[in-house]
Design an enzyme around this catalytic site. Structure first.
Site, mmCIF file in Angstrom:
data_model
loop_
_atom_site.group_PDB
_atom_site.id
_atom_site.type_symbol
_atom_site.label_atom_id
_atom_site.label_comp_id
_atom_site.label_asym_id
_atom_site.label_seq_id
_atom_site.Cartn_x
_atom_site.Cartn_y
_atom_site.Cartn_z
ATOM 1 N N HIS A 24 41.637 95.600 67.755
ATOM 2 C CA HIS A 24 40.352 95.276 67.116
ATOM 3 C C HIS A 24 39.921 96.412 66.179
ATOM 4 O O HIS A 24 39.427 96.166 65.084
ATOM 5 C CB HIS A 24 39.253 95.100 68.177
ATOM 6 C CG HIS A 24 39.438 93.933 69.096
ATOM 7 N ND1 HIS A 24 39.456 94.054 70.460
ATOM 8 C CD2 HIS A 24 39.593 92.609 68.841
ATOM 9 C CE1 HIS A 24 39.608 92.857 71.017
ATOM 10 N NE2 HIS A 24 39.704 91.966 70.060
ATOM 11 N N LYS A 48 33.609 81.989 77.449
ATOM 12 C CA LYS A 48 34.273 82.966 78.327
ATOM 13 C C LYS A 48 33.246 83.578 79.288
ATOM 14 O O LYS A 48 32.053 83.575 79.006
ATOM 15 C CB LYS A 48 34.904 84.075 77.493
ATOM 16 C CG LYS A 48 36.017 83.589 76.579
ATOM 17 C CD LYS A 48 36.594 84.710 75.743
ATOM 18 C CE LYS A 48 37.731 84.201 74.884
ATOM 19 N NZ LYS A 48 38.292 85.233 73.998
ATOM 20 N N ARG A 97 47.173 87.818 64.445
ATOM 21 C CA ARG A 97 48.229 88.632 65.022
ATOM 22 C C ARG A 97 49.593 87.965 64.949
ATOM 23 O O ARG A 97 50.608 88.599 64.749
ATOM 24 C CB ARG A 97 47.914 88.954 66.485
ATOM 25 C CG ARG A 97 46.734 89.883 66.673
ATOM 26 C CD ARG A 97 46.176 89.767 68.049
ATOM 27 N NE ARG A 97 45.715 88.395 68.290
ATOM 28 C CZ ARG A 97 45.418 87.911 69.476
ATOM 29 N NH1 ARG A 97 45.569 88.642 70.544
ATOM 30 N NH2 ARG A 97 44.982 86.666 69.589
ATOM 31 N N SER A 135 42.564 91.142 74.986
ATOM 32 C CA SER A 135 41.696 91.774 75.980
ATOM 33 C C SER A 135 42.035 91.327 77.397
ATOM 34 O O SER A 135 41.884 92.098 78.352
ATOM 35 C CB SER A 135 40.232 91.456 75.665
ATOM 36 O OG SER A 135 39.911 91.939 74.395
HETATM 37 N N1 COA Z 1 43.709 93.037 68.677
HETATM 38 C C1 COA Z 1 43.711 92.735 69.968
HETATM 39 N N2 COA Z 1 43.278 91.571 70.473
HETATM 40 C C2 COA Z 1 42.812 90.685 69.586
HETATM 41 C C3 COA Z 1 42.778 90.926 68.223
HETATM 42 C C4 COA Z 1 43.257 92.167 67.766
HETATM 43 N N3 COA Z 1 43.269 92.497 66.482
HETATM 44 N N4 COA Z 1 42.264 89.843 67.617
HETATM 45 C C5 COA Z 1 41.981 88.961 68.573
HETATM 46 N N5 COA Z 1 42.319 89.461 69.771
HETATM 47 C C6 COA Z 1 42.219 88.822 71.067
HETATM 48 C C7 COA Z 1 40.874 88.999 71.671
HETATM 49 O O1 COA Z 1 40.810 90.177 72.454
HETATM 50 C C8 COA Z 1 40.751 87.767 72.514
HETATM 51 O O2 COA Z 1 41.439 87.963 73.710
HETATM 52 P P1 COA Z 1 40.992 87.251 75.046
HETATM 53 O O3 COA Z 1 41.072 85.773 74.788
HETATM 54 O O4 COA Z 1 42.001 87.744 75.991
HETATM 55 O O5 COA Z 1 39.587 87.696 75.343
HETATM 56 C C9 COA Z 1 41.470 86.719 71.687
HETATM 57 O O6 COA Z 1 42.382 87.428 70.900
HETATM 58 C C10 COA Z 1 40.612 85.962 70.732
HETATM 59 O O7 COA Z 1 39.330 86.102 71.051
HETATM 60 P P2 COA Z 1 38.207 86.745 70.108
HETATM 61 O O8 COA Z 1 38.728 87.360 68.891
HETATM 62 O O9 COA Z 1 37.311 87.542 70.970
HETATM 63 O O10 COA Z 1 37.547 85.532 69.641
HETATM 64 P P3 COA Z 1 36.977 84.481 70.553
HETATM 65 O O11 COA Z 1 37.883 83.349 70.334
HETATM 66 O O12 COA Z 1 36.684 84.827 71.929
HETATM 67 O O13 COA Z 1 35.562 84.394 69.867
HETATM 68 C C11 COA Z 1 33.974 83.552 68.385
HETATM 69 C C12 COA Z 1 35.374 83.482 68.939
HETATM 70 C C13 COA Z 1 33.004 84.335 69.236
HETATM 71 C C14 COA Z 1 34.058 84.198 67.036
HETATM 72 C C15 COA Z 1 33.574 82.077 68.277
HETATM 73 O O14 COA Z 1 33.636 81.497 69.562
HETATM 74 C C16 COA Z 1 32.188 81.874 67.710
HETATM 75 O O15 COA Z 1 32.024 81.982 66.520
HETATM 76 N N6 COA Z 1 31.211 81.570 68.583
HETATM 77 C C17 COA Z 1 29.839 81.326 68.163
HETATM 78 C C18 COA Z 1 29.487 79.839 68.204
HETATM 79 C C19 COA Z 1 29.983 79.146 66.977
HETATM 80 O O16 COA Z 1 29.545 79.371 65.866
HETATM 81 N N7 COA Z 1 30.938 78.243 67.194
HETATM 82 C C20 COA Z 1 31.561 77.514 66.147
HETATM 83 C C21 COA Z 1 32.719 78.269 65.590
HETATM 84 S S1 COA Z 1 33.809 77.160 64.770
#
Ligand code: COA
Length: 177
Positions: A24, A48, A97, A135
């Protein structure tokens, strides 16, 4: 490094960050080179169930990006596009990724664009040494006492150790002789 985009450009970098990893941080640093202002926004109302509170996650990220002046960190809830409009952001940054990320990210980017046509999603690839990282893996390793030094900054490692030490069940299991 010179800025590739003209001044006044603001991006938000959303995620759960439970906890923040070097992957990140790598993406955030790349975004900070491209945009004038980057806000890392920590989702507190996702589907989550995070290990760390929103406040803890913000604190860990702040420490991880300390010294990078154009990066801010805050919590957000509700729709991402509403938050982006509030921040007057031109772009949403997401890390890409591997091919496996693509379908989900593609769907999310197009949905967000449908909800708000003025906001585009910019995908940045972290360094290849972080492509396998997420994560969940980090939490899993820490939960069983493994070494996460290569994946997260020292202060995050300490928070993970503390969290799992506090959470250890008093299950009365016998220690091996
Ligand atoms: N390095 C390491 N890990 C990474 C990474 C990187 N560069 N990029 C992504 N990841 C991992 C994250 O740690 C996460 O791991 P986990 O699933 O084990 O926790 C996973 O990849 C992806 O999750 P993250 O990047 O945290 O995104 P998310 O999918 O949990 O969150 C939001 C997505 C919060 C952006 C999205 O749900 C959102 O916008 N929510 C608000 C409501 C909304 O508007 N919804 C409509 C959206 S279409």
């Amino acid at each position: 490094m010179s800025k590739l985009i003209t001044s006044g450009r603001t991006a938000i970098y959303p995620g759960t960050f439970d906890p923040v990893t070097y992957g990140h941080v790598d993406v955030a640093k790349r975004a900070a080179e491209l945009f004038d202002r980057v806000t890392i926004c920590v989702a507190v109302n996702t589907t989550k169930t995070p290990l760390f509170s929103g406040k803890e996650r913000v604190g860990m990220i702040e420490e991880a990006v300390k010294g990078i002046e154009n990066i801010g960190v805050e919590e957000f809830e509700g729709l991402l596009v509403d938050y982006a409009l509030k921040k007057k952001a031109n772009a949403i940054v997401r890390g890409l990724r591997a091919v496996s990320d693509f379908e989900y990210e593609f769907q999310m980017a197009l949905t967000n664009r449908k909800l708000c046509k003025n906001i585009d999603t910019v995908f940045l690839m972290p360094h290849e040494k972080y492509t396998y990282l997420n994560s969940t893996i980090v939490r899993e390793i820490a939960r069983f006492g493994g070494d996460v030094s290569e994946f997260v900054p020292e202060h995050v490692k300490i928070k993970l150790t503390d969290k799992f030490r506090d959470a250890k069940p008093e299950d009365g299991r016998k220690q091996p002789r």
